[in-house]
Design a protein around this motif. Structure first.
Motif, mmCIF file in Angstrom:
data_model
loop_
_atom_site.group_PDB
_atom_site.id
_atom_site.type_symbol
_atom_site.label_atom_id
_atom_site.label_comp_id
_atom_site.label_asym_id
_atom_site.label_seq_id
_atom_site.Cartn_x
_atom_site.Cartn_y
_atom_site.Cartn_z
ATOM 1 N N LEU A 133 35.114 29.375 -21.099
ATOM 2 C CA LEU A 133 34.662 27.981 -21.234
ATOM 3 C C LEU A 133 35.462 27.245 -22.310
ATOM 4 C CD1 LEU A 133 30.777 28.342 -20.951
ATOM 5 C CD2 LEU A 133 32.303 27.125 -19.394
ATOM 6 N N ALA A 134 35.677 27.893 -23.442
ATOM 7 C CA ALA A 134 36.421 27.248 -24.534
ATOM 8 C C ALA A 134 37.861 26.956 -24.109
ATOM 9 C CB ALA A 134 36.401 28.143 -25.776
ATOM 10 N N GLY A 135 38.467 27.885 -23.424
ATOM 11 C CA GLY A 135 39.840 27.670 -22.962
ATOM 12 C C GLY A 135 39.933 26.532 -21.963
ATOM 13 N N PHE A 136 38.979 26.452 -21.053
ATOM 14 C CA PHE A 136 38.977 25.371 -20.063
ATOM 15 C C PHE A 136 38.707 24.030 -20.735
ATOM 16 C CE2 PHE A 136 36.723 22.802 -16.823
ATOM 17 C CZ PHE A 136 37.789 22.627 -15.956
ATOM 18 N N ALA A 137 37.769 24.000 -21.672
ATOM 19 C CA ALA A 137 37.455 22.753 -22.369
ATOM 20 C C ALA A 137 38.650 22.271 -23.190
ATOM 21 C CB ALA A 137 36.230 22.944 -23.265
ATOM 22 N N ALA A 138 39.442 23.191 -23.711
ATOM 23 C CA ALA A 138 40.600 22.814 -24.528
ATOM 24 C C ALA A 138 41.670 22.085 -23.714
ATOM 25 C CB ALA A 138 41.203 24.056 -25.183
ATOM 26 N N THR A 139 41.716 22.287 -22.420
ATOM 27 C CA THR A 139 42.717 21.596 -21.593
ATOM 28 C C THR A 139 42.342 20.145 -21.331
ATOM 29 O OG1 THR A 139 41.723 22.199 -19.466
ATOM 30 C CG2 THR A 139 43.335 23.736 -20.403
ATOM 31 N N ARG A 140 41.081 19.765 -21.528
ATOM 32 C CA ARG A 140 40.573 18.400 -21.352
ATOM 33 C C ARG A 140 40.945 17.815 -19.989
ATOM 34 N NH1 ARG A 140 42.279 16.653 -27.268
ATOM 35 N NH2 ARG A 140 40.518 17.549 -28.376
ATOM 36 N N GLY A 141 40.853 18.638 -18.943
ATOM 37 C CA GLY A 141 41.082 18.157 -17.589
ATOM 38 C C GLY A 141 42.542 17.984 -17.197
ATOM 39 N N ARG A 142 43.477 18.376 -18.054
ATOM 40 C CA ARG A 142 44.894 18.237 -17.711
ATOM 41 C C ARG A 142 45.330 19.245 -16.663
ATOM 42 N NH1 ARG A 142 45.298 17.480 -23.337
ATOM 43 N NH2 ARG A 142 45.842 19.665 -23.536
ATOM 44 N N ARG A 143 44.614 20.318 -16.527
ATOM 45 C CA ARG A 143 44.948 21.332 -15.513
ATOM 46 C C ARG A 143 43.642 21.893 -14.980
ATOM 47 N NH1 ARG A 143 49.447 24.627 -13.832
ATOM 48 N NH2 ARG A 143 48.656 26.572 -13.035
ATOM 49 N N ASP A 144 42.973 21.139 -14.144
ATOM 50 C CA ASP A 144 41.695 21.588 -13.618
ATOM 51 C C ASP A 144 41.837 22.108 -12.189
ATOM 52 O OD1 ASP A 144 42.157 19.108 -12.596
ATOM 53 O OD2 ASP A 144 40.149 18.327 -12.954
ATOM 54 N N PHE A 145 42.809 22.982 -12.008
ATOM 55 C CA PHE A 145 43.000 23.665 -10.735
ATOM 56 C C PHE A 145 43.527 25.066 -11.009
ATOM 57 C CE2 PHE A 145 46.824 21.303 -11.705
ATOM 58 C CZ PHE A 145 47.840 22.204 -11.483
ATOM 59 N N ALA A 146 43.243 25.964 -10.081
ATOM 60 C CA ALA A 146 43.668 27.358 -10.210
ATOM 61 C C ALA A 146 44.835 27.607 -9.254
ATOM 62 C CB ALA A 146 42.521 28.298 -9.889
ATOM 63 N N THR A 147 45.779 28.437 -9.665
ATOM 64 C CA THR A 147 46.941 28.739 -8.839
ATOM 65 C C THR A 147 47.209 30.239 -8.827
ATOM 66 O OG1 THR A 147 48.494 28.541 -10.688
ATOM 67 C CG2 THR A 147 48.044 26.548 -9.433
ATOM 68 N N THR A 148 47.961 30.660 -7.806
ATOM 69 C CA THR A 148 48.485 32.019 -7.832
ATOM 70 C C THR A 148 49.777 31.979 -8.645
ATOM 71 O OG1 THR A 148 49.758 31.669 -5.814
ATOM 72 C CG2 THR A 148 47.533 32.557 -5.562
ATOM 73 N N GLY A 149 50.347 33.105 -8.922
ATOM 74 C CA GLY A 149 51.549 33.169 -9.741
ATOM 75 C C GLY A 149 52.728 32.414 -9.150
ATOM 76 N N GLN A 150 53.603 31.968 -10.042
ATOM 77 C CA GLN A 150 54.822 31.292 -9.602
ATOM 78 C C GLN A 150 55.798 32.315 -9.074
ATOM 79 O OE1 GLN A 150 55.948 29.178 -13.231
ATOM 80 N NE2 GLN A 150 55.850 27.306 -12.014
ATOM 81 N N LYS A 151 56.589 31.890 -8.082
ATOM 82 C CA LYS A 151 57.676 32.740 -7.625
ATOM 83 C C LYS A 151 58.891 31.868 -7.385
ATOM 84 C CE LYS A 151 56.197 32.788 -2.805
ATOM 85 N NZ LYS A 151 55.888 33.608 -1.657
ATOM 86 N N ILE A 152 60.042 32.465 -7.530
ATOM 87 C CA ILE A 152 61.306 31.771 -7.325
ATOM 88 C C ILE A 152 61.782 32.095 -5.918
ATOM 89 C CG2 ILE A 152 63.681 31.507 -8.115
ATOM 90 C CD1 ILE A 152 61.592 30.541 -10.127
ATOM 91 N N VAL A 153 62.095 31.056 -5.140
ATOM 92 C CA VAL A 153 62.526 31.212 -3.756
ATOM 93 C C VAL A 153 63.882 30.537 -3.602
ATOM 94 C CG1 VAL A 153 61.937 30.708 -1.352
ATOM 95 C CG2 VAL A 153 60.127 31.176 -2.984
ATOM 96 N N ALA A 154 64.776 31.181 -2.876
ATOM 97 C CA ALA A 154 66.091 30.603 -2.615
ATOM 98 C C ALA A 154 66.086 29.890 -1.271
ATOM 99 C CB ALA A 154 67.159 31.684 -2.622
ATOM 100 N N GLY A 155 66.840 28.809 -1.178
ATOM 101 C CA GLY A 155 66.962 28.087 0.080
ATOM 102 C C GLY A 155 67.917 28.766 1.042
ATOM 103 N N ARG A 156 68.857 29.530 0.496
ATOM 104 C CA ARG A 156 69.860 30.204 1.314
ATOM 105 C C ARG A 156 70.338 31.448 0.561
ATOM 106 N NH1 ARG A 156 73.883 26.716 0.764
ATOM 107 N NH2 ARG A 156 75.291 28.083 -0.327
ATOM 108 N N TYR A 157 70.714 32.468 1.307
ATOM 109 C CA TYR A 157 71.235 33.706 0.724
ATOM 110 C C TYR A 157 72.640 33.944 1.263
ATOM 111 C CZ TYR A 157 66.494 34.504 -0.803
ATOM 112 O OH TYR A 157 65.269 34.377 -1.399
ATOM 113 N N ASP A 158 73.613 33.972 0.360
ATOM 114 C CA ASP A 158 74.998 34.203 0.748
ATOM 115 C C ASP A 158 75.356 35.653 0.476
ATOM 116 O OD1 ASP A 158 75.346 31.533 1.409
ATOM 117 O OD2 ASP A 158 75.984 30.995 -0.613
ATOM 118 N N VAL A 159 76.090 36.252 1.417
ATOM 119 C CA VAL A 159 76.631 37.590 1.224
ATOM 120 C C VAL A 159 78.078 37.398 0.808
ATOM 121 C CG1 VAL A 159 77.184 39.798 2.299
ATOM 122 C CG2 VAL A 159 75.064 38.628 2.893
#
Length: 158
Positions: free
Chosen positions: A111-137
């Motif tokens: 609760l304290a951690g959520f209140a400290a954000t003051r609504g700037r990030r009131d959504f939950a996400t899965t982890g970030q991942k880096i994706v490439a648009g194309r793979y060159d050999v």
């Protein structure tokens, strides 16, 4: 001569693919045909960061997530303290006490951690991942033509 992202030092492009699995299949095909794959690189280009939003974060969800992680920590501490308990009933009470205290403090910290954000990030996400648009050999110039010939045969199969 300086190296660039699309052509690392000494490498020339012998194939370009839309996803990593296709690029991996191309290198596997080269390996199956006795090509010296130590001369090959797979390079992802056009990188982007992807983060999946899974839902709205509320005070209740923040408290619940904090309580769950606190309960696990409390259970761990209770089990450690329970090792030194003189009898079975003391062991059970140590574990349960640790679990409850961890649950309560976890909920409060959530609760304290959520209140400290003051609504700037009131959504939950899965982890970030880096994706490439194309793979060159890419391949060493000395054997690049041989690699292209092999990959041309691979493209004829599909």
């Amino acid at each position: 001569m300086t190296a660039s992202v699309s052509m690392p030092a000494g490498g020339v492009q012998v194939g370009s693919y839309g996803d990593y699995a296709q690029a991996q299949q191309a290198v596997d095909f080269l390996s199956d045909n006795q090509f010296p794959v130590e001369n090959v690189q797979i390079v992802g280009t056009d990188l982007r960061s992807v983060e999946q939003v899974v839902g709205r974060l509320t005070y209740a969800r923040a408290a619940g997530a904090g309580a769950a992680s606190g309960a696990w920590f409390g259970l761990f501490v209770g089990l450690l303290l329970g090792i030194f308990a003189p009898d079975g009933s003391s062991w059970i009470s140590s574990v349960l006490t640790g679990l409850v205290i961890g649950l309560v403090f976890g909920a409060l910290f959530g609760l304290a951690g959520f209140a400290a954000t003051r609504g700037r990030r009131d959504f939950a996400t899965t982890g970030q991942k880096i994706v490439a648009g194309r793979y060159d050999v890419l391949c060493n110039p000395q054997v690049a033509e041989q690699a292209r010939e092999h990959l041309a045969r691979l493209s004829l199969r599909y």
